[in-house]
Design an enzyme around this catalytic site. Structure first.
Site, short mmCIF file in Angstrom:
data_model
loop_
_atom_site.label_atom_id
_atom_site.label_comp_id
_atom_site.label_asym_id
_atom_site.label_seq_id
_atom_site.Cartn_x
_atom_site.Cartn_y
_atom_site.Cartn_z
CG ASP A 77 -1.54 7.68 0.30
OD1 ASP A 77 -0.74 8.63 0.24
OD2 ASP A 77 -2.22 7.29 -0.67
CE LYS A 113 -5.16 -1.47 -1.25
NZ LYS A 113 -4.08 -0.66 -0.67
CG ASP A 155 -1.81 2.39 6.58
OD1 ASP A 155 -2.39 3.39 7.06
OD2 ASP A 155 -1.94 2.06 5.38
CB THR A 197 -2.34 3.29 -3.99
OG1 THR A 197 -2.95 4.41 -3.33
CG2 THR A 197 -2.30 3.58 -5.49
CB SER A 198 -7.47 3.13 -1.90
OG SER A 198 -7.53 1.82 -1.39
CG ASP A 219 -1.69 1.23 1.43
OD1 ASP A 219 -2.40 1.63 0.49
OD2 ASP A 219 -1.59 1.84 2.52
#
Length: 216
Positions: free
Chosen positions: A13, A137, A162, A106-107, A11
């Protein structure tokens, strides 16, 4: 504990970089522009989800495309103003890996993800963003796509996350999960291994695998 993997999926961020201050600034401004109260905003899960899903929880469907574009613009414009910084251990850990053994998942949109990564000098060979999937996700689709891009069996991939939503995505994809307690308390993170951040880990690359270990 040692984890053996063929590919490492990160991931961005909260895992590789911190953008929390930027996210708070930009989303607070966005909420004001769209007349969303603090109470309404506080009821929505933000971290680890795509902007389109968050906006969809807050606004009528007819406003979603315009509103998503607006928050993306705010976040991209915030990057040069200190909107992103490397988290501890990121540089050393990534530098120890061959480029074809890892990907960023990443989202964020591709435009925003590339802006944040470029700002801290990270250039992944493989990047999966919100623009590349139909279900973000905690669905497994983003991580399964990254495994396909790298040509690796999902069972031989390790996910670094995270956020609870991202960890659920990694588990649903059948992957080993490593949680970094950078944005959530360790007690809230359900993973095969939980560490403070990437500085707690070392990676030993062999011809076949990457051995990930907790530093003594």
């Amino acid at each position: 504990m040692t984890i053996h993997a063929h590919a490492l999926l990160f991931d961005n961020d909260g895992t590789l970089v911190s953008s929390l201050d930027s996210v708070e600034r930009c989303w607070t401004r966005w909420a004001r522009e769209y007349g969303i109260t603090a109470e309404e905003f506080g009821r929505v899960e933000l971290h680890g989800r795509t902007a389109v899903e968050i906006v969809g929880d807050l606004l009528p469907a007819r406003l979603v495309p315009e509103a998503v574009a607006r928050v993306e613009q705010l976040e991209v414009e915030d990057v040069p103003d200190g909107g992103v910084r490397l988290l501890p251990g990121t540089r050393a850990f990534l530098d120890s890996l061959p480029a074809d053994r890892w990907a960023v998942v990443t989202s964020a949109t591709r435009r925003l993800a590339e802006a944040r990564l470029a700002a801290v000098g990270i250039s992944p060979k493989a990047l999966v963003s919100a623009d590349d999937v139909t279900r973000g996700k905690p669905a497994p689709e983003p991580y399964l796509l990254a495994a396909r891009q790298l040509g690796v069996d999902p069972a031989r991939c390790v996910v670094f996350e995270d956020a609870p939503a991202g960890l659920r995505a990694g588990r649903a994809a059948g992957m080993t999960t490593v949680a970094l307690a950078t944005t959530h308390p360790a007690r809230e993170l359900d993973a095969d291994l939980v560490v403070p951040d990437l500085s707690a880990l070392s990676a030993l690359v062999t011809d076949e695998t990457v051995e990930i270990a907790v530093r003594g």
